[in-house]
Design a protein around this motif. Sequence first.
Motif, PDB file in Angstrom:
ATOM      1  N   GLY A  26       0.790  -1.222   0.000  1.00  0.00           N
ATOM      2  CA  GLY A  26       0.000   0.000   0.000  1.00  0.00           C
ATOM      3  C   GLY A  26       0.821   1.271   0.000  1.00  0.00           C
ATOM      4  N   ARG A  27       2.142   1.161   0.159  1.00  0.00           N
ATOM      5  CA  ARG A  27       3.017   2.329   0.081  1.00  0.00           C
ATOM      6  C   ARG A  27       4.131   2.026  -0.917  1.00  0.00           C
ATOM      7  N   THR A  28       4.419   2.986  -1.783  1.00  0.00           N
ATOM      8  CA  THR A  28       5.430   2.740  -2.801  1.00  0.00           C
ATOM      9  C   THR A  28       6.798   3.244  -2.389  1.00  0.00           C
ATOM     10  N   PHE A  29       6.882   3.989  -1.304  1.00  0.00           N
ATOM     11  CA  PHE A  29       8.180   4.468  -0.865  1.00  0.00           C
ATOM     12  C   PHE A  29       8.564   3.806   0.452  1.00  0.00           C
ATOM     13  N   SER A  30       9.824   3.849   0.750  1.00  0.00           N
ATOM     14  CA  SER A  30      10.337   3.126   1.904  1.00  0.00           C
ATOM     15  C   SER A  30       9.799   3.693   3.206  1.00  0.00           C
ATOM     16  N   SER A  31       9.584   2.796   4.131  1.00  0.00           N
ATOM     17  CA  SER A  31       9.235   3.214   5.484  1.00  0.00           C
ATOM     18  C   SER A  31      10.425   3.897   6.130  1.00  0.00           C
ATOM     19  N   TYR A  32      10.151   4.653   7.194  1.00  0.00           N
ATOM     20  CA  TYR A  32      11.241   5.186   8.002  1.00  0.00           C
ATOM     21  C   TYR A  32      11.878   4.058   8.802  1.00  0.00           C
ATOM     22  N   SER A  33      11.027   3.210   9.362  1.00  0.00           N
ATOM     23  CA  SER A  33      11.538   2.078  10.117  1.00  0.00           C
ATOM     24  C   SER A  33      10.476   0.992  10.170  1.00  0.00           C
ATOM     25  N   MET A  34      10.932  -0.215  10.432  1.00  0.00           N
ATOM     26  CA  MET A  34      10.009  -1.321  10.686  1.00  0.00           C
ATOM     27  C   MET A  34      10.508  -2.071  11.909  1.00  0.00           C
ATOM     28  N   GLY A  35       9.587  -2.659  12.626  1.00  0.00           N
ATOM     29  CA  GLY A  35       9.993  -3.317  13.855  1.00  0.00           C
ATOM     30  C   GLY A  35       9.001  -4.369  14.302  1.00  0.00           C
ATOM     31  N   TRP A  36       9.297  -4.921  15.462  1.00  0.00           N
ATOM     32  CA  TRP A  36       8.476  -5.965  16.070  1.00  0.00           C
ATOM     33  C   TRP A  36       8.200  -5.625  17.529  1.00  0.00           C
ATOM     34  N   PHE A  37       6.960  -5.857  17.906  1.00  0.00           N
ATOM     35  CA  PHE A  37       6.537  -5.756  19.287  1.00  0.00           C
ATOM     36  C   PHE A  37       5.903  -7.097  19.648  1.00  0.00           C
ATOM     37  N   ARG A  38       5.695  -7.332  20.932  1.00  0.00           N
ATOM     38  CA  ARG A  38       5.009  -8.555  21.349  1.00  0.00           C
ATOM     39  C   ARG A  38       4.136  -8.276  22.571  1.00  0.00           C
ATOM     40  N   GLN A  39       3.119  -9.120  22.703  1.00  0.00           N
ATOM     41  CA  GLN A  39       2.204  -8.983  23.835  1.00  0.00           C
ATOM     42  C   GLN A  39       1.875 -10.363  24.366  1.00  0.00           C
ATOM     43  N   ALA A  40       2.264 -10.600  25.607  1.00  0.00           N
ATOM     44  CA  ALA A  40       1.947 -11.856  26.280  1.00  0.00           C
ATOM     45  C   ALA A  40       0.612 -11.697  27.007  1.00  0.00           C
ATOM     46  N   PRO A  41      -0.079 -12.799  27.288  1.00  0.00           N
ATOM     47  CA  PRO A  41      -1.369 -12.720  27.984  1.00  0.00           C
ATOM     48  C   PRO A  41      -1.253 -11.956  29.304  1.00  0.00           C
ATOM     49  N   GLY A  42      -2.133 -10.983  29.484  1.00  0.00           N
ATOM     50  CA  GLY A  42      -2.159 -10.226  30.723  1.00  0.00           C
ATOM     51  C   GLY A  42      -1.081  -9.174  30.865  1.00  0.00           C
ATOM     52  N   LYS A  43      -0.307  -8.968  29.790  1.00  0.00           N
ATOM     53  CA  LYS A  43       0.775  -7.985  29.854  1.00  0.00           C
ATOM     54  C   LYS A  43       0.601  -6.917  28.782  1.00  0.00           C
ATOM     55  N   GLU A  44       1.337  -5.818  28.970  1.00  0.00           N
ATOM     56  CA  GLU A  44       1.333  -4.734  27.998  1.00  0.00           C
ATOM     57  C   GLU A  44       2.130  -5.148  26.752  1.00  0.00           C
ATOM     58  N   ARG A  45       1.790  -4.542  25.630  1.00  0.00           N
ATOM     59  CA  ARG A  45       2.593  -4.754  24.432  1.00  0.00           C
ATOM     60  C   ARG A  45       3.972  -4.137  24.665  1.00  0.00           C
ATOM     61  N   GLU A  46       5.022  -4.853  24.270  1.00  0.00           N
ATOM     62  CA  GLU A  46       6.375  -4.366  24.521  1.00  0.00           C
ATOM     63  C   GLU A  46       7.223  -4.403  23.253  1.00  0.00           C
ATOM     64  N   PHE A  47       8.174  -3.506  23.209  1.00  0.00           N
ATOM     65  CA  PHE A  47       9.106  -3.403  22.099  1.00  0.00           C
ATOM     66  C   PHE A  47      10.036  -4.611  22.069  1.00  0.00           C
ATOM     67  N   VAL A  48      10.306  -5.117  20.866  1.00  0.00           N
ATOM     68  CA  VAL A  48      11.246  -6.225  20.701  1.00  0.00           C
ATOM     69  C   VAL A  48      12.471  -5.789  19.901  1.00  0.00           C
ATOM     70  N   ALA A  49      12.233  -5.264  18.700  1.00  0.00           N
ATOM     71  CA  ALA A  49      13.354  -4.891  17.836  1.00  0.00           C
ATOM     72  C   ALA A  49      12.878  -3.907  16.776  1.00  0.00           C
ATOM     73  N   ARG A  50      13.815  -3.115  16.262  1.00  0.00           N
ATOM     74  CA  ARG A  50      13.505  -2.146  15.191  1.00  0.00           C
ATOM     75  C   ARG A  50      14.709  -2.003  14.290  1.00  0.00           C
ATOM     76  N   ILE A  51      14.432  -1.767  13.010  1.00  0.00           N
ATOM     77  CA  ILE A  51      15.479  -1.475  12.047  1.00  0.00           C
ATOM     78  C   ILE A  51      15.116  -0.209  11.292  1.00  0.00           C
ATOM     79  N   ILE A  52      16.072   0.696  11.198  1.00  0.00           N
ATOM     80  CA  ILE A  52      15.878   1.936  10.472  1.00  0.00           C
ATOM     81  C   ILE A  52      16.176   1.679   9.000  1.00  0.00           C
ATOM     82  N   SER A  53      15.250   2.064   8.133  1.00  0.00           N
ATOM     83  CA  SER A  53      15.384   1.714   6.720  1.00  0.00           C
ATOM     84  C   SER A  53      16.622   2.340   6.090  1.00  0.00           C
ATOM     85  N   SER A  54      16.881   3.599   6.416  1.00  0.00           N
ATOM     86  CA  SER A  54      18.056   4.264   5.860  1.00  0.00           C
ATOM     87  C   SER A  54      19.247   4.037   6.770  1.00  0.00           C
TER      88      SER A  54
END
Length: 117
Positions: A26-54
């Motif tokens: 849906g986007r033809t130009f590069s993202s600024y960054s992409m990453g991963w988050f995770r959410q375990a049962p009963g817990k808040e969503r938390e940051f896992v990893a990120r990569i900066i496109s440039s």
Amino acid sequence: QVQLVESGGGLVQAGGSLRLSCAASGRTFSSYSMGWFRQAPGKEREFVARIISSGGNTYYADSVKGRFTISRGKAENTVFLQMNSLKPEDTAVYYCNGVWLGSPDYWGQGTQVTVAS
């Protein structure tokens, strides 16, 4: 409208590996960054990893450093998360996140990762 689609989750024994994939459409130009988050049962969503496109700089949560590796795919706006030495505490729904400057963050629908002890 941007869509992020994750794949690669599943059930694995402790000490095993999984590789998650995320592809954005849906986007033809590069993202600024992409990453991963995770959410375990009963817990808040938390940051896992990120990569900066440039430049390719990567960032990790302390809990996954040395075990997880985030990388970009050859196709535009794709990202992978290689997860090694998995632990039961890594069990969660993993969400792909994409950031394009000037837009709100985009999220995938999530993929379940279950690590059996």
